[in-house]
Design a protein around this motif. Structure first.
Motif, PDB file in Angstrom:
ATOM      1  N   VAL A   3       0.792  11.557  -4.140  1.00 15.64           N
ATOM      2  CA  VAL A   3       0.859  10.945  -2.909  1.00 15.64           C
ATOM      3  C   VAL A   3      -0.211   9.736  -3.188  1.00 15.64           C
ATOM      4  CG1 VAL A   3       0.026  11.161  -0.570  1.00 15.64           C
ATOM      5  CG2 VAL A   3       1.232  13.116  -1.453  1.00 15.64           C
ATOM      6  N   SER A  17       7.269   6.169  11.377  1.00 14.43           N
ATOM      7  CA  SER A  17       8.451   6.884  11.318  1.00 14.43           C
ATOM      8  C   SER A  17       9.705   6.243  11.568  1.00 14.43           C
ATOM      9  CB  SER A  17       8.192   8.209  12.307  1.00 14.43           C
ATOM     10  OG  SER A  17       8.436   7.575  13.730  1.00 14.43           O
ATOM     11  N   ILE A  35      12.070  12.078   3.348  1.00 18.04           N
ATOM     12  CA  ILE A  35      10.556  12.560   3.843  1.00 18.04           C
ATOM     13  C   ILE A  35       9.767  12.508   2.404  1.00 18.04           C
ATOM     14  CG2 ILE A  35       9.362  14.340   4.811  1.00 18.04           C
ATOM     15  CD1 ILE A  35      11.448  14.758   6.671  1.00 18.04           C
ATOM     16  N   GLU A  36      10.292  13.246   1.420  1.00 15.54           N
ATOM     17  CA  GLU A  36       9.674  13.499  -0.111  1.00 15.54           C
ATOM     18  C   GLU A  36       9.270  12.200  -0.593  1.00 15.54           C
ATOM     19  OE1 GLU A  36      10.493  15.368  -4.475  1.00 15.54           O
ATOM     20  OE2 GLU A  36      11.893  15.677  -2.931  1.00 15.54           O
ATOM     21  N   LYS A  47       6.592  10.493   2.174  1.00 14.89           N
ATOM     22  CA  LYS A  47       5.217  11.091   1.848  1.00 14.89           C
ATOM     23  C   LYS A  47       4.251  10.632   0.548  1.00 14.89           C
ATOM     24  CE  LYS A  47       5.675  15.568   4.441  1.00 14.89           C
ATOM     25  NZ  LYS A  47       5.798  16.956   4.368  1.00 14.89           N
ATOM     26  N   LEU A  87       2.193   7.904   7.306  1.00 11.42           N
ATOM     27  CA  LEU A  87       3.308   8.522   7.672  1.00 11.42           C
ATOM     28  C   LEU A  87       3.338   9.731   8.662  1.00 11.42           C
ATOM     29  CD1 LEU A  87       6.534   8.478   7.087  1.00 11.42           C
ATOM     30  CD2 LEU A  87       6.177  10.432   5.436  1.00 11.42           C
ATOM     31  N   ASP A 109       2.782  13.010  10.860  1.00 13.82           N
ATOM     32  CA  ASP A 109       3.249  14.402  10.308  1.00 13.82           C
ATOM     33  C   ASP A 109       4.316  15.134  10.671  1.00 13.82           C
ATOM     34  OD1 ASP A 109       0.646  14.059   8.660  1.00 13.82           O
ATOM     35  OD2 ASP A 109      -0.364  14.515  10.550  1.00 13.82           O
ATOM     36  N   PRO A 130       8.716  12.904  11.002  1.00 15.19           N
ATOM     37  CA  PRO A 130       8.517  11.521  10.083  1.00 15.19           C
ATOM     38  C   PRO A 130       9.898  10.727   9.842  1.00 15.19           C
ATOM     39  CG  PRO A 130       8.355  13.067   8.529  1.00 15.19           C
ATOM     40  CD  PRO A 130       8.291  13.820   9.667  1.00 15.19           C
TER      41      PRO A 130
END
Length: 329
Positions: free
Chosen positions: A5, A44, A60-61, A64, A71, A73, A76
Motif C-alpha cells: 500500500v 469511492s 478494491i485490491e 487500496k 480510499l 474504508d 470503496p
C-alpha cells in the motif's frame, strides 16, 4: 501499513482510483461509472451495469494499493445492487463531467465548507445589472472602486444599491452611509433573519440606508453588513456570523447561504427601486465570496500580475470552474 500500500496525496487520489477501475474493468467501465469524494476527502466509485463480484474485489485490491488512506474504508467500490448506489448513480446524471488524465468521468464532490464554489452561475432571464467587486487579496481598493462606480452611475442618472457582503470586515457601511443615518439592520441580519422565517415578513427598508454619493445625482442606497442593532449589541455579532453560512431551518426558507443571497438580490431587483446592484464581496476564497460571484449573469475577472497571492487565488478559482463546469471564467 501493508508494504504493497503506497501513500497518496489528495491531488492524486481521484486519478489513481480512476486508473484502478480502468486497469481492472476497462476504459469504458471507468468512464461510465460515478466517482464520489466525501467530506473527509476520501474517494469511492459506483460501477454502472452488471459487474462480476470478482472484478469488484480486484478493483478494491488495486485501489487500496494505489489510493491508500484516501480510499473509503466502507464500500470503496459499489455496484448498482449495493446500498445507496442507485441514489449516487442518479445524482451522477447531473454531476459535472471532469477530465482525469485521458478519461472523462462523472464526479460528485461533497463539501462541508466551500460548497458554494460548486454552484454554476448561469444566465438569468431578467433582472437589473449586478456587479460584484471581489479580490483574492485584501487592501487592494475593492471598496473604493465600488464607491467610484456608484458615484459615476448616480451622476449618470442610475439608481444604485450597494450591498456589503464582507460580513466579517464591514467597509462600505461606514464609508458611504450618511452620518447618523445607518440602518437598524444590515445584510448579516437579513441573511440570518431569512433563515428562520419567511423572508416576505421582513421589511427590506429596515436593512437599507441612504448614501451621500447620491446627493448630486440619482439615489444611492447602501445595505451595510451590520446596522445599529449590532453596534448596540456587539455580543451578538459573532453569534450571527456562526449561523449565517449554515443551511436555513425548515421554519425559514430552508436554503443555503448562496441561495439566500440570490433571493435577496432578486427581491431588490424586482422592487423597481433600483437600476443597478453593486456587491462588495469578502477578499479571498471564502464561502461568502462564492455566493457573491455565483449570483452574476456573466463573470469578468481583471487580473494584475502582482501581488503573487492574487495570481494563485485567481488560478485556483478559474481552474476549479473550468474543471467542474467545463467553462472559461
Amino acid at each position: 501499513m501493508a508494504e504493497n500500500v503506497r501513500g497518496a496525496h489528495f491531488d492524486e487520489s481521484l486519478t489513481r482510483l480512476v486508473a484502478a477501475v480502468a486497469q481492472v474493468a476497462g476504459n469504458d467501465r471507468a468512464e461510465c461509472s460515478v466517482y464520489h469524494r466525501d467530506t473527509t476527502g476520501r474517494v469511492s466509485v459506483v460501477l454502472s451495469g452488471l459487474v462480476n463480484p470478482e472484478v469488484v474485489e480486484r478493483i478494491i485490491e488495486v485501489a487500496k494499493a494505489e489510493v491508500g488512506g484516501y480510499l473509503r474504508d466502507d464500500y470503496p467500490v459499489r455496484t448498482e445492487s449495493d446500498i445507496g448506489a442507485l441514489r449516487i448513480l442518479n445524482e451522477g446524471l447531473t454531476a459535472p463531467v471532469v477530465r482525469v488524465d485521458e478519461f472523462k468521468v462523472r464526479f460528485i464532490d461533497r463539501r462541508v465548507a466551500g460548497a458554494d464554489w460548486l454552484v454554476a452561475s448561469g444566465d438569468r432571464a431578467s433582472g437589473i445589472p449586478r456587479v460584484t467587486f471581489a479580490s483574492i487579496k485584501g487592501g487592494v481598493g475593492r471598496s473604493t472602486a465600488l464607491a467610484v462606480v456608484a458615484a459615476h452611475l448616480s451622476r449618470s442618472g442610475k439608481r444604485v444599491i450597494a450591498i456589503d457582503l464582507d460580513l466579517e470586515a464591514p467597509g462600505i457601511g461606514t464609508m458611504l452611509v450618511v452620518a447618523g443615518a445607518t440602518s437598524d439592520f444590515g445584510a448579516l441580519d437579513y441573511l440570518v433573519d431569512s433563515g428562520v422565517q419567511n423572508p416576505s415578513l421582513l421589511r427590506a427598508s429596515d436593512y437599507i440606508a441612504g448614501s451621500f454619493l447620491g446627493e448630486t445625482g440619482a439615489a444611492v442606497s447602501i445595505m451595510p453588513a451590520i446596522g445599529t442593532s449590532t453596534l448596540k449589541s456587539p455580543e451578538n455579532a459573532i453569534a450571527k456570523l456562526s449561523r449565517v453560512y449554515i443551511e436555513a431551518s425548515e421554519e425559514g426558507d430552508g436554503k443555503l447561504y448562496h441561495e439566500r443571497v440570490r433571493d435577496l438580490l432578486d427581491r431588490l431587483a424586482e422592487s423597481g427601486q433600483y437600476d443597478v446592484i453593486l456587491i462588495d464581496a469578502r477578499a479571498g476564497l471564502h464561502e461568502s465570496t462564492a455566493a457573491a460571484i455565483s449570483v452574476l449573469r456573466r463573470r469578468r475577472t481583471p487580473v494584475r500580475k502582482r501581488p503573487a497571492p492574487n495570481i494563485f487565488g485567481l488560478h485556483a478559482l478559474a481552474f476549479s470552474y473550468v474543471y467542474l463546469f467545463g467553462r472559461h471564467v
